[in-house]
Motif scaffolding. Structure first.
Motif: not given
Length: 229
Positions: A120-124, A20-22, A96-105
């Motif tokens: 996190m997911t890509p936004g507009p 998502v950052y790239e 995850d399977g949808s491509g979202a970056l999941r973080a657990d702290r």
């Protein structure tokens, strides 16, 4: 036409592999320090990003009258009312399977541990959509940019997610995240997160350093591992 179709399909496959950052930074991603490119880059399928370190400070910094509200957020794994120094910290990043970056702290306070979770997911228009908490009920839209080899994320919008509905919220809160290589220990990276509210100022913060590595879910480190010097 066939060549264009092939080129477009290739571009789409590359885009799906990018983090998502790239996607948010585009060509600016290469201006990040190489260590940070490991953290903010893609995580291979079957792998997990793990970090461990200590925060010199972590927790609630606002007025006492706001503490009961923060306790409600703690149950949802968003914020928490504790405030301590030298807090041990762990993070796990997964795609995850949808491509979202999941973080657990996990913040290991002296009396109890607290968790913070987000996806996190890509936004507009090159933004990042960060849905906070166990159910993603609070949405923060972030703008990313590179500053002297480090990453800075600034919130530019808020929304609530209620039973499938997205409800925009007034911009009463601001989130700033800064990450860079630790000057005092180049094998570590530093993170500094600040949350402020209009009229109240800063209400939550954490800052410290940690070591991060990419490894298979089984635990054996893979390419791109960063270890303490």
């Amino acid at each position: 036409m066939i060549l264009n179709m092939f080129s477009n399909a290739t571009d789409e496959r590359v885009l799906r592999r990018a983090s998502v950052y790239e996607r948010a930074l585009g060509a600016s991603f290469d201006a990040l320090d190489p260590m940070l490119r490991v953290y903010f880059g893609s995580i291979p399928l079957g792998a997990v990003g793990r970090g461990e370190g200590t925060f010199e400070e972590a927790g609630f910094t606002g007025p006492t009258l706001l503490r009961p509200v923060i306790r409600l957020f703690a149950n949802r794994r968003v914020l928490f009312p504790e405030r301590e120094r030298d807090v041990p910290f762990r993070i796990e990043n997964r795609v995850d399977g949808s491509g979202a970056l999941r973080a657990d702290r996990v913040f290991a306070f002296s009396r109890r541990s607290r968790r913070m979770s987000d996806a996190m997911t890509p936004g507009p228009r090159g933004t990042i959509v960060d849905r906070l908490g166990r159910r993603g009920g609070l949405e923060v839209r972030l703008r990313a940019h590179v500053d002297a080899g480090g990453m800075q994320l600034d919130s530019i919008g808020l929304a609530a997610r209620v039973r499938g509905l997205r409800i925009p919220l007034p911009a009463v809160a601001r989130v700033i995240v800064r990450e860079r290589v630790d000057d005092r220990s180049p094998g570590r990276q530093r993170v500094d997160v600040r949350v402020s509210v209009a009229l109240l100022g800063e209400v939550f913060a954490y800052a410290g350093s940690f070591v991060y590595r990419i490894e298979p879910s089984g635990g054996t480190p893979t390419t791109g591992v960063r270890t303490p010097l």
